[in-house]
Design a protein around this motif. Structure first.
Motif, PDB file in Angstrom:
ATOM      1  N   ALA A  29       0.812  -1.215   0.000  1.00 32.67           N
ATOM      2  CA  ALA A  29       0.000   0.000   0.000  1.00 32.67           C
ATOM      3  C   ALA A  29       0.847   1.268   0.000  1.00 32.67           C
ATOM      4  N   MET A  30       2.128   1.149   0.312  1.00 33.07           N
ATOM      5  CA  MET A  30       3.001   2.328   0.368  1.00 33.07           C
ATOM      6  C   MET A  30       3.577   2.698  -0.993  1.00 33.07           C
ATOM      7  N   GLN A  31       3.366   1.869  -2.007  1.00 31.70           N
ATOM      8  CA  GLN A  31       3.887   2.207  -3.326  1.00 31.70           C
ATOM      9  C   GLN A  31       3.301   3.531  -3.811  1.00 31.70           C
ATOM     10  N   GLY A  32       4.165   4.442  -4.221  1.00 34.12           N
ATOM     11  CA  GLY A  32       3.729   5.751  -4.701  1.00 34.12           C
ATOM     12  C   GLY A  32       3.537   6.775  -3.609  1.00 34.12           C
ATOM     13  N   ALA A  33       3.667   6.377  -2.342  1.00 34.27           N
ATOM     14  CA  ALA A  33       3.433   7.301  -1.229  1.00 34.27           C
ATOM     15  C   ALA A  33       4.687   8.120  -0.931  1.00 34.27           C
ATOM     16  N   PHE A  34       4.468   9.343  -0.458  1.00 34.22           N
ATOM     17  CA  PHE A  34       5.566  10.185   0.006  1.00 34.22           C
ATOM     18  C   PHE A  34       5.754   9.961   1.503  1.00 34.22           C
ATOM     19  N   LEU A  35       7.001   9.966   1.939  1.00 30.71           N
ATOM     20  CA  LEU A  35       7.329   9.711   3.334  1.00 30.71           C
ATOM     21  C   LEU A  35       7.635  11.008   4.065  1.00 30.71           C
ATOM     22  N   SER A  36       7.222  11.086   5.299  1.00 25.91           N
ATOM     23  CA  SER A  36       7.489  12.244   6.150  1.00 25.91           C
ATOM     24  C   SER A  36       8.665  11.928   7.072  1.00 25.91           C
ATOM     25  N   GLU A  37       9.749  12.677   6.922  1.00 26.36           N
ATOM     26  CA  GLU A  37      10.906  12.472   7.782  1.00 26.36           C
ATOM     27  C   GLU A  37      10.533  12.678   9.252  1.00 26.36           C
ATOM     28  N   GLN A  38       9.700  13.681   9.522  1.00 27.36           N
ATOM     29  CA  GLN A  38       9.321  13.964  10.900  1.00 27.36           C
ATOM     30  C   GLN A  38       8.500  12.823  11.491  1.00 27.36           C
ATOM     31  N   ASP A  39       7.566  12.301  10.706  1.00 23.36           N
ATOM     32  CA  ASP A  39       6.738  11.194  11.183  1.00 23.36           C
ATOM     33  C   ASP A  39       7.592   9.960  11.470  1.00 23.36           C
ATOM     34  N   LEU A  63      15.484   1.993  -3.578  1.00 23.93           N
ATOM     35  CA  LEU A  63      14.290   1.608  -2.829  1.00 23.93           C
ATOM     36  C   LEU A  63      13.395   2.792  -2.504  1.00 23.93           C
ATOM     37  N   VAL A  64      13.933   3.992  -2.542  1.00 28.66           N
ATOM     38  CA  VAL A  64      13.122   5.208  -2.446  1.00 28.66           C
ATOM     39  C   VAL A  64      13.655   6.200  -3.468  1.00 28.66           C
ATOM     40  N   GLN A  65      12.838   7.191  -3.780  1.00 33.81           N
ATOM     41  CA  GLN A  65      13.229   8.210  -4.755  1.00 33.81           C
ATOM     42  C   GLN A  65      13.255   9.573  -4.083  1.00 33.81           C
ATOM     43  N   MET A  66      14.346  10.296  -4.267  1.00 33.71           N
ATOM     44  CA  MET A  66      14.458  11.668  -3.767  1.00 33.71           C
ATOM     45  C   MET A  66      13.972  12.607  -4.877  1.00 33.71           C
ATOM     46  N   ILE A  67      12.819  13.219  -4.681  1.00 34.40           N
ATOM     47  CA  ILE A  67      12.235  14.077  -5.698  1.00 34.40           C
ATOM     48  C   ILE A  67      12.377  15.541  -5.259  1.00 34.40           C
ATOM     49  N   PRO A  68      13.137  16.358  -6.009  1.00 39.85           N
ATOM     50  CA  PRO A  68      13.370  17.748  -5.631  1.00 39.85           C
ATOM     51  C   PRO A  68      12.066  18.507  -5.369  1.00 39.85           C
ATOM     52  N   LYS A  69      12.042  19.251  -4.279  1.00 36.75           N
ATOM     53  CA  LYS A  69      10.934  20.123  -3.875  1.00 36.75           C
ATOM     54  C   LYS A  69       9.665  19.362  -3.482  1.00 36.75           C
ATOM     55  N   ARG A  70       9.716  18.028  -3.534  1.00 31.32           N
ATOM     56  CA  ARG A  70       8.529  17.259  -3.160  1.00 31.32           C
ATOM     57  C   ARG A  70       8.786  16.308  -2.000  1.00 31.32           C
ATOM     58  N   GLY A  71       9.989  15.756  -1.928  1.00 30.37           N
ATOM     59  CA  GLY A  71      10.297  14.878  -0.813  1.00 30.37           C
ATOM     60  C   GLY A  71      10.736  13.500  -1.250  1.00 30.37           C
ATOM     61  N   VAL A  72      10.508  12.547  -0.385  1.00 31.93           N
ATOM     62  CA  VAL A  72      10.962  11.168  -0.597  1.00 31.93           C
ATOM     63  C   VAL A  72       9.753  10.297  -0.896  1.00 31.93           C
ATOM     64  N   ARG A  73       9.836   9.557  -1.971  1.00 33.73           N
ATOM     65  CA  ARG A  73       8.705   8.755  -2.446  1.00 33.73           C
ATOM     66  C   ARG A  73       9.086   7.289  -2.545  1.00 33.73           C
ATOM     67  N   VAL A  74       8.151   6.425  -2.162  1.00 31.79           N
ATOM     68  CA  VAL A  74       8.327   4.994  -2.377  1.00 31.79           C
ATOM     69  C   VAL A  74       7.919   4.707  -3.820  1.00 31.79           C
ATOM     70  N   PRO A  75       8.822   4.190  -4.637  1.00 30.61           N
ATOM     71  CA  PRO A  75       8.482   3.988  -6.048  1.00 30.61           C
ATOM     72  C   PRO A  75       7.448   2.890  -6.250  1.00 30.61           C
ATOM     73  N   VAL A  76       6.731   3.011  -7.344  1.00 29.54           N
ATOM     74  CA  VAL A  76       5.798   1.966  -7.758  1.00 29.54           C
ATOM     75  C   VAL A  76       6.584   0.939  -8.562  1.00 29.54           C
ATOM     76  N   ILE A  77       6.470  -0.316  -8.189  1.00 29.78           N
ATOM     77  CA  ILE A  77       7.192  -1.371  -8.902  1.00 29.78           C
ATOM     78  C   ILE A  77       6.425  -1.729 -10.168  1.00 29.78           C
ATOM     79  N   SER A  78       7.063  -1.579 -11.298  1.00 28.01           N
ATOM     80  CA  SER A  78       6.418  -1.849 -12.581  1.00 28.01           C
ATOM     81  C   SER A  78       6.386  -3.343 -12.875  1.00 28.01           C
ATOM     82  N   GLY A  79       5.573  -3.705 -13.866  1.00 32.41           N
ATOM     83  CA  GLY A  79       5.523  -5.091 -14.298  1.00 32.41           C
ATOM     84  C   GLY A  79       6.884  -5.577 -14.769  1.00 32.41           C
ATOM     85  N   ARG A  80       7.611  -4.709 -15.446  1.00 33.96           N
ATOM     86  CA  ARG A  80       8.943  -5.091 -15.914  1.00 33.96           C
ATOM     87  C   ARG A  80       9.873  -5.377 -14.737  1.00 33.96           C
ATOM     88  N   GLU A  81       9.810  -4.537 -13.700  1.00 30.60           N
ATOM     89  CA  GLU A  81      10.674  -4.732 -12.534  1.00 30.60           C
ATOM     90  C   GLU A  81      10.320  -6.023 -11.791  1.00 30.60           C
TER      91      GLU A  81
END
Length: 219
Positions: A29-39, A63-81
């Motif tokens: 369920a966390m795929q595509g979600a942004f993570l809160s460092e404070q939380d 395992l996570v993506q650093m997206i400028p100005k948006r934060g840290v995101r859990v990537p969605v695993i594609s069918g290819r992956e």
């Protein structure tokens, strides 16, 4: 270290890393979600700095993506992956089966012990037991890979843990009897290894991974 020496406490970074790796990243369920460092810091009981350090380590492994100005995101695993994950697992596990049989060091007792734990959970609702069941699944396969005696191969397989658990849990919800069938597929792998038939063991591993892949890519 002497028997009286205290065991060093895990660092804040290590605690944050383990929490993220074993509790957050394995949740489909966390795929595509942004993570809160404070939380995360509040949940782990550390400051934001070690959380940031842990996230940077996870980002280096994809395992996570650093997206400028948006934060840290859990990537969605594609069918290819998912397909690539299963392909890599197949290569490592088939090799481990062949190697351990040739060397006479198949960890049958340990694999059976883990499989017994899976059998105890096979009739429990995956919403309650899914992650525990798949952690046992991962351990079952890791035991075989470790027994091959190649440390680099073992570490490479261990790095698949978060993805392996995430997709494994997801597969449990794609078919109501998946836990029971996983146990049956593992029984087949153990039986083939016990018989000393390397080809049968490789085939059983391929069937097991193929069923999971089909379930995940079907929808």
């Amino acid at each position: 270290m002497s028997p009286e020496s205290p065991v060093p406490a895990a660092s804040g970074r290590d605690r944050a890393y383990e929490y993220l790796y074993s509790q957050v990243l394995v949740d489909p369920a966390m795929q595509g979600a942004f993570l809160s460092e404070q939380d995360i810091a509040e949940r782990v009981g550390v400051s934001r700095t070690p959380v940031r350090e842990a996230l940077l380590l996870l980002a280096s492994d994809g395992l996570v993506q650093m997206i400028p100005k948006r934060g840290v995101r859990v990537p969605v695993i594609s069918g290819r992956e998912i397909a690539e994950l299963m392909e890599l697992r197949g290569v490592l596990e088939r090799h481990a089966a062949t190697t351990t049989l040739a060397a006479g060091r198949v960890p049958l007792a340990a694999m059976r012990a883990v499989l017994a734990q899976q059998h105890e959970l096979k009739d429990v609702d995956p919403r309650e037991s899914g992650q525990r069941f798949i952690e046992h699944d991962r351990e079952f396969h890791q035991l075989l890979v470790d027994a091959a005696g190649n440390d680099l191969m073992s570490r490479s397989y261990e790095k698949l843990r978060a993805r392996q658990v995430m997709v494994g849990v997801e597969a449990l919800f794609r078919r109501t009897d998946r836990q029971e069938r996983v146990c049956a597929e593992h029984d087949e792998i153990v039986a083939a290894l016990e018989s000393g038939d390397a080809e049968a063991a490789r085939d059983a591993i391929d069937r097991h991974l193929g069923v999971t892949l089909d379930l995940l890519l079907r929808s």
